[in-house]
Each structure stands twice: as structure tokens, then as C-alpha cells.
Motif scaffolding. Structure first.
Motif, PDB file in Angstrom:
ATOM      1  N   LYS A  23       0.842  -1.082   0.116  1.00 34.38           N
ATOM      2  CA  LYS A  23      -0.055  -0.117  -0.027  1.00 34.38           C
ATOM      3  C   LYS A  23       1.001   1.524  -0.057  1.00 34.38           C
ATOM      4  CE  LYS A  23      -3.579   2.267   2.549  1.00 34.38           C
ATOM      5  NZ  LYS A  23      -3.195   3.122   3.888  1.00 34.38           N
ATOM      6  N   GLU A  44      -5.990  15.594   4.827  1.00 34.52           N
ATOM      7  CA  GLU A  44      -7.242  14.747   5.593  1.00 34.52           C
ATOM      8  C   GLU A  44      -6.452  13.635   6.491  1.00 34.52           C
ATOM      9  OE1 GLU A  44     -10.034  13.675   2.800  1.00 34.52           O
ATOM     10  OE2 GLU A  44      -8.566  12.277   1.865  1.00 34.52           O
ATOM     11  N   SER A  45      -7.089  13.025   7.212  1.00 32.64           N
ATOM     12  CA  SER A  45      -6.651  11.975   8.038  1.00 32.64           C
ATOM     13  C   SER A  45      -6.423  10.778   7.268  1.00 32.64           C
ATOM     14  CB  SER A  45      -7.840  11.679   9.150  1.00 32.64           C
ATOM     15  OG  SER A  45      -7.193  10.708  10.222  1.00 32.64           O
ATOM     16  N   GLY A  46      -5.252   9.998   7.560  1.00 34.71           N
ATOM     17  CA  GLY A  46      -4.676   9.071   6.661  1.00 34.71           C
ATOM     18  C   GLY A  46      -3.980   9.373   5.309  1.00 34.71           C
ATOM     19  N   GLY A  48      -1.160  10.646   5.186  1.00 36.21           N
ATOM     20  CA  GLY A  48       0.451  10.177   5.083  1.00 36.21           C
ATOM     21  C   GLY A  48       1.303  11.287   5.763  1.00 36.21           C
ATOM     22  N   LYS A  49       0.594  12.251   6.107  1.00 34.79           N
ATOM     23  CA  LYS A  49       1.474  13.465   6.979  1.00 34.79           C
ATOM     24  C   LYS A  49       2.440  13.087   8.024  1.00 34.79           C
ATOM     25  CE  LYS A  49      -2.391  15.509   8.472  1.00 34.79           C
ATOM     26  NZ  LYS A  49      -3.386  14.626   8.087  1.00 34.79           N
ATOM     27  N   THR A  51       3.549   9.965   8.498  1.00 31.97           N
ATOM     28  CA  THR A  51       4.402   9.158   7.925  1.00 31.97           C
ATOM     29  C   THR A  51       5.684   9.916   7.395  1.00 31.97           C
ATOM     30  OG1 THR A  51       2.745   7.689   7.377  1.00 31.97           O
ATOM     31  CG2 THR A  51       4.716   7.374   6.197  1.00 31.97           C
ATOM     32  N   GLU A 167       0.748  17.894  14.434  1.00 28.97           N
ATOM     33  CA  GLU A 167      -0.640  18.397  14.967  1.00 28.97           C
ATOM     34  C   GLU A 167      -0.382  18.658  16.602  1.00 28.97           C
ATOM     35  OE1 GLU A 167      -3.646  16.176  13.662  1.00 28.97           O
ATOM     36  OE2 GLU A 167      -2.422  14.971  12.134  1.00 28.97           O
TER      37      GLU A 167
HETATM   38  N1  LIG Z   1       3.561   1.034  10.484  1.00 33.07           N
HETATM   39  C1  LIG Z   1       2.564   1.087   9.659  1.00 33.07           C
HETATM   40  N2  LIG Z   1       2.144   0.020   9.132  1.00 33.07           N
HETATM   41  C2  LIG Z   1       1.245   0.022   7.935  1.00 33.07           C
HETATM   42  N3  LIG Z   1       0.500   0.906   7.740  1.00 33.07           N
HETATM   43  C3  LIG Z   1       0.940   2.286   8.357  1.00 33.07           C
HETATM   44  C4  LIG Z   1       1.752   2.242   9.116  1.00 33.07           C
HETATM   45  N4  LIG Z   1       1.818   3.778   9.546  1.00 33.07           N
HETATM   46  C5  LIG Z   1       0.938   4.216   8.765  1.00 33.07           C
HETATM   47  N5  LIG Z   1       0.369   3.520   8.192  1.00 33.07           N
HETATM   48  C6  LIG Z   1      -0.641   3.829   7.148  1.00 33.07           C
HETATM   49  O1  LIG Z   1      -0.342   4.998   6.116  1.00 33.07           O
HETATM   50  C7  LIG Z   1      -1.509   5.895   6.033  1.00 33.07           C
HETATM   51  C8  LIG Z   1      -0.905   7.269   6.613  1.00 33.07           C
HETATM   52  O2  LIG Z   1      -0.902   7.225   7.897  1.00 33.07           O
HETATM   53  P1  LIG Z   1      -0.431   8.612   8.676  1.00 33.07           P
HETATM   54  O3  LIG Z   1      -0.254   8.429  10.252  1.00 33.07           O
HETATM   55  O4  LIG Z   1       0.888   8.987   7.733  1.00 33.07           O
HETATM   56  O5  LIG Z   1      -1.644   9.562   8.293  1.00 33.07           O
HETATM   57  P2  LIG Z   1      -1.925  11.073   8.866  1.00 33.07           P
HETATM   58  O6  LIG Z   1      -2.003  11.919   7.499  1.00 33.07           O
HETATM   59  O7  LIG Z   1      -0.806  11.451   9.733  1.00 33.07           O
HETATM   60  O8  LIG Z   1      -3.300  10.977   9.349  1.00 33.07           O
HETATM   61  P3  LIG Z   1      -3.674  11.988  10.859  1.00 33.07           P
HETATM   62  O9  LIG Z   1      -4.172  13.058  10.289  1.00 33.07           O
HETATM   63  O10 LIG Z   1      -5.090  10.970  11.509  1.00 33.07           O
HETATM   64  O11 LIG Z   1      -2.651  11.774  11.745  1.00 33.07           O
HETATM   65  C9  LIG Z   1      -2.430   5.189   6.792  1.00 33.07           C
HETATM   66  O12 LIG Z   1      -3.427   4.678   5.782  1.00 33.07           O
HETATM   67  C10 LIG Z   1      -1.885   4.353   7.691  1.00 33.07           C
HETATM   68  O13 LIG Z   1      -3.068   3.215   8.059  1.00 33.07           O
END
Ligand SMILES: Nc1ncnc2c1ncn2[C@@H]1O[C@H](COP(=O)(O)OP(=O)(O)OP(=O)(O)O)[C@@H](O)[C@H]1O
Ligand SMILES: [Mg+2]
Lengths: 254, 273
Positions: A23, A44-46, A48-49, A51, A167
Motif C-alpha cells: 500500500k 485529511e486523516s490518513g 500520510g502526513k 509518515t 498536530e
Molecule cells: N506502520 C505502519 N504499517 C502499516 N501502515 C501504516 C503504518 N503507519 C501508517 N500506515 C498507514 O499509512 C497511512 C498514512 O498514515 P499517517 O499516520 O501518515 O496519516 P496522517 O496523515 O498522519 O493522518 P492523521 O491526520 O489522522 O494523523 C494510513 O493509511 C495508515 O494506515
């Protein structure tokens, strides 16, 4: 100063017992942060920010792409110049540590003299609006806003040039949010810090940031170089993010 | 600590265990006779001032044998536990902290080990290495450490994603610092609980194997072995079973009660003041 080029990152997602699917979370992200600048990252949430944040900090490895900081691309070389404040303040501080130990951890062995160390820790706490009485306390004896202040004090303790704010104000209530934002702004001016401010709240961005990047499903969809131009964005996604805020019509915030 | 002190049953269990351990440590001081001294003329004697719990089929003082048995039964069980947990912590922390290929390999190995029925494995190991308490302990460790390694790996993996660990990694703290200051103190309390709950199992295990004649060899006193000797005269002198049986029961129950109390205490708050 900080430069991320073509960052690609994916995770293996298990489906059922044996099947694994790749993914993609980040699909070739590039961004740069200049000295003394605050860049907002909205998405938006998820999307990848966080990450991306972890990759910039060097906690996770990117599949492709490079991070360089003042020309250096080895984590060891720049880790002392970076710091971070997370959203979830409850797990940001080890519940077994006293506040002074939390900050002392960040300092490491850089200050040998115990008295000097204590004075420095105290000055940091005062800088974020706390006082001596907090030194001996544990995390569960502080409120959310106070904890987040401790996290900020810890972040600036190492005298970094760049702080990632993932955040950092999102889970605080509005009045405390504003105080923390003011604090961050003051610290930025004082120490000439650069921020990468990750959020999904447009309001905070307008308050603190010089530039804004809109982030969707692992890609930068639009960037605004002047915060005053925020009204003139064109991409439908960024518009919908802004629109969502305007629809709420929070009266006279900021 | 306060919560523990307010639990009367746990206090009772704790004081029983402490008393037992002190008696075991200073066994020569507490005992009245040499536990190996035979006196056939006095065999199967009832309770008396000279022999508080009577004598066994060879006229040995049951009370003294019970006291010296603490060293074999309880202390050897503790030694087993310490070794098991030591190995479990090392493997579990390496696995959970560094992840990757090492983790994968170790955990698959643990899976294989865990898929054998433990009692059968112990008997098999003792069968190969021969009868004797050292081999019993070794067999117990070999069987148990994989389970602990898995548990500890799970705990470490959980703490690995705590923000304070991420922060420490960000500013480039050494692995040694992170493991010794952040991870170990946090998993330590959970390990203590597991160990306390498991002590009963190990004591029963050592006693069972000694009962079967595979562990401590006569004439040395061990509670399971004492039970085994008592069973030979079960029909004529059933009271012989009482002393070692009750001793095992009380100590095992105390460990279980204490373990439960510790778990209740630490589950609720998760923060040690
Ligand atoms: N260690 C991991 N293993 C598998 N998938 C992961 C892992 N870490 C994150 N993901 C996936 O990567 C995607 C992005 O996650 P991330 O935490 O970067 O989102 P975000 O933009 O920070 O969201 P939020 O605003 O809710 O914090 C998500 O779909 C999550 O399921
Ligand atoms: Mg996030």
C-alpha cells in the motif's frame, strides 16, 4: 535548509493469512523548508502526513528519495538540529519520569554541572510559561496544555534549528490552542526556528505559517507561497478543506 | 503500593511467602533435627514437642524436612524463574526492538517450541539428559523461555511506538539508553506479575517431577518427593500426606493470590508513583 526529494513510502498490508498487498502511503513527495520559516502541511486523516514526518526525522526509512539538512543527508549528522512535538502528549512523556528528568534526557551529557543543568531546565520551563513547582512532578500530575508546554520545552532544549510539529495543538481545546500557538510563534521569532507544522486545521495554519502545502493521498496537490493568498487557491481538494472550515463559521477566532 | 497494602488477602499471601523464604534461608536455625537423621524406633510418631509434625517412615523429623525442603522446592523454582525470564528478556527485547529478520527468525523458532506439549517435552528432555534436579530445571527453562520471549517481545513492540521513544530516537539517543530507561522499567512490572503468577506452576512442576522420582533424589528433602514417600504408606498412615501437601498448597496459592493482586493493582493505573 531542509529538503525532501521524491519521498516514496509504502507499507505491506496483510490481507488474510498469507496474502500481502503493498500500500503506497507517500507517492513521491518533495518539499523544502527555509531557515526561520514555518511551513504548514494540511491534509485529511490518513493522507500520510505523520509518515512523512517520521521519514524527515529519520525514525523510518523511505523506500525512495532523499532527505537532506543543510546539505547533509546522514541522520547522525543532523539529528542534533532536529526536534519534534507530537499530537498525543499523554504518550509523549514517559510516565515514570519527573519533568526535570524528561528535559534532562534531551540534554544528555551536554551540561556536566548539576547546578547549571537545573538552572537551564528551569529557564526552559519559564520560557514555556511554567515554573519551578513543575520540576519534580510526574506527567499524570499535569494538564494537557501544561504537558504540551513541557514537550515544547523539551523540543527546544537541544537548541534545534528545525522542529516538526505533528498536530501539536490538535488535541487541545481552543483557548489553550491559541496560547500554545502564541508560544510557538514567540519561540520561533526568538530562536529563529523553522517549523514544519502538520495539521488538518486551517485556522492554526493561518495563524502561524508562512507557506502552506495541501496534501492528499501521499501527494502535494497545491502549495500557497503567501498566506494572504490562501483565498485564491484553485485545486478543488484544497477548496473543500477550506470550505469545510468556512461552513463552520467560527466567529472571530484569531 | 498503597493499593496492595489495602488488599488484606494479598498482605496475608505476601507475609506467608516472606516467612517461608526466611525459614528456608535460615533452615538450620529453624529446624529441630537433621533432616536426614533416621530414627527407626520413632517411625510414624505423632505430633510432639520433639517432633512438631511427627516423623516419617524412617523416623525423620517431618517438620525439619519441610523446612529444608523450602530450599529445594521454592528456591529452585525461583532460580528457574530468574533464568527463564533472563533469557526471555534478552530475546524478547532484541526481537521487539530491532524487528526485521532476526525477529522473524526468533519468533518462528518460538512458535515451533511452543507447539510441543510442555509436559511431554520436559519428560523427553529428562529422558535424554537423565534423572536429576539440574536436568529438571534445565528442562523447565528450555520449555518456558519461549513463552516469555513472546510475551516480552509483544510488550516491547507496544512501547516502541510510544511518542517518548520516538522522540528519543529523533534526537539520536543510544539504543542502550532507550532500552534501559524507557523500555525495561515499563515492562518490568508486567514481567513481575507474570513471574509471580507462574511461580505456582513451576513449584508444582518441580514437585510433580520429584514425586515421579525424576527430580530431587532421596534422601534429600523436597516437598514433592516427600509426598511420593508418603504415598507408599497412604493406607496405613494417611496423615503423612498432610504436611507436604498443605505446604505446596499454601505456597502455590500465595503466589497466585499475590500475582492476581499485583495485576489488579498495576492494570488500573499503569503509573507507579
Ligand atoms: N506502520 C505502519 N504499517 C502499516 N501502515 C501504516 C503504518 N503507519 C501508517 N500506515 C498507514 O499509512 C497511512 C498514512 O498514515 P499517517 O499516520 O501518515 O496519516 P496522517 O496523515 O498522519 O493522518 P492523521 O491526520 O489522522 O494523523 C494510513 O493509511 C495508515 O494506515
Ligand atoms: Mg498523523
Amino acid at each position: 535548509m531542509l529538503e525532501a526529494k521524491g519521498i516514496v513510502k509504502g507499507y505491506h498490508e496483510s490481507q488474510g493469512l498469507f496474502k500481502k498487498r503493498h500500500k503506497a502511503v507517500l507517492k513521491g513527495v518533495s518539499l523544502h523548508v527555509k531557515r526561520g520559516e514555518c511551513v504548514g502541511l494540511i491534509g485529511e486523516s490518513g493522507s500520510g502526513k505523520s509518515t512523512l514526518g517520521k521519514i524527515i526525522l529519520g525514525i523510518e526509512k523511505a523506500d525512495e528519495g532523499t532527505i537532506s539538512f543543510e546539505g547533509k543527508s546522514d541522520k547522525r549528522a543532523y539529528e542534533k538540529e532536529m526536534s519534534v512535538v507530537f499530537q498525543d502528549y499523554t504518550s509523549s512523556i514517559n510516565p515514570r519520569f519527573r519533568i526535570k528528568e524528561v528535559i534532562a534526557e534531551a540534554l544528555g551529557k551536554s551540561i556536566a554541572c548539576a547546578k547549571e543543568k537545573r538552572a537551564y531546565i528551569l529557564s526552559l520551563l519559564e520560557e514555556v510559561g511554567l515554573n519551578e513547582t513543575f520540576l519534580e512532578r510526574y506527567a499524570h500530575e499535569l494538564s494537557g496544555g501544561q504537558l504540551q508546554r513541557v514537550c515544547i520545552a523539551r523540543a527546544i532544549a537541544t537548541k534545534p534549528k528545525f522542529i516538526l510539529l505533528d498536530e501539536a495543538v490538535s488535541s487541545l481545546d481552543v483557548s489553550v490552542q491559541l496560547q500554545i500557538l502564541e508560544l510557538l510563534k514567540a519561540l520561533k521569532e526568538k530562536h529563529n526556528l523553522s517549523y514544519l507544522f502538520i495539521t488538518h486545521d486551517v485556522m492554526c495554519v493561518t495563524y502561524l505559517c508562512d507557506r502552506v502545502i495541501f496534501f492528499k493521498e501521499g501527494e502535494c496537490v497545491e502549495s500557497v507561497d503567501k498566506i494572504e493568498d490562501l483565498k485564491h487557491i484553485s485545486h478543488p481538494y484544497s477548496k473543500s478543506l477550506l470550505g469545510a472550515v468556512e461552513a463552520l463559521e467560527i466567529p472571530n477566532f484569531c | 503500593m498503597k493499593r496492595l497494602l489495602s488488599d488484606k488477602l494479598a498482605i496475608l499471601a505476601l507475609s506467608i511467602l516472606v516467612t517461608v523464604m526466611i525459614m528456608g534461608l535460615f533452615a538450620p536455625f529453624f529446624s529441630l533435627h537433621d533432616p536426614l537423621e533416621q530414627n527407626i524406633a520413632f517411625k510414624f510418631a505423632g505430633m510432639s514437642w520433639e517432633y512438631p509434625l511427627g516423623t516419617d517412615h524412617l523416623g525423620r523429623c517431618i517438620y525439619s524436612r519441610l523446612i529444608f525442603g523450602i530450599r529445594n522446592t521454592v528456591f529452585l523454582a525461583m532460580l528457574t524463574m530468574v533464568c527463564t525470564i533472563g533469557i526471555g528478556v534478552v530475546v524478547g527485547v532484541i526481537s521487539g526492538y530491532y524487528k526485521g529478520v532476526v525477529d522473524e527468525m526468533m519468533m518462528r523458532f518460538c512458535d515451533v517450541m511452543l507447539s510441543f506439549p510442555s509436559q511431554v517435552m520436559i519428560l523427553a528432555i529428562v529422558g535424554v539428559l537423565g534423572v536429576g534436579i539440574e536436568n529438571i530445571i534445565l528442562a523447565n527453562i528450555v520449555i518456558k523461555w519461549t513463552w516469555y520471549a513472546r510475551m516480552i517481545r509483544g510488550m516491547v513492540a507496544g512501547y516502541n511506538y510510544k511518542n517518548y521513544v520516538l522522540y528519543a530516537k529523533t534526537i539520536g539517543k543510544s539504543d542502550r539508553f532507550i532500552i534501559s530507561r524507557h523500555l525495561l522499567p515499563n515492562i518490568f512490572s508486567e514481567i513481575i506479575i507474570l513471574a509471580t503468577l507462574d511461580m505456582g506452576w513451576v513449584i508444582i512442576n518441580i514437585s510433580t517431577l520429584s514425586f515421579l522420582g525424576l527430580g530431587i533424589q532421596p534422601p534429600f528433602p523436597e516437598w514433592g518427593a516427600m509426598l511420593s514417600e508418603a504415598k507408599n504408606v497412604l493406607m496405613s498412615n494417611p496423615s503423612q500426606m498432610m504436611a507436604p501437601g498443605v505446604a505446596i498448597l499454601v505456597v502455590v496459592a500465595s503466589f497466585n493470590i499475590l500475582g492476581d493482586a499485583l495485576r489488579d493493582m498495576l492494570d488500573v493505573k499503569g503509573v507507579v508513583k
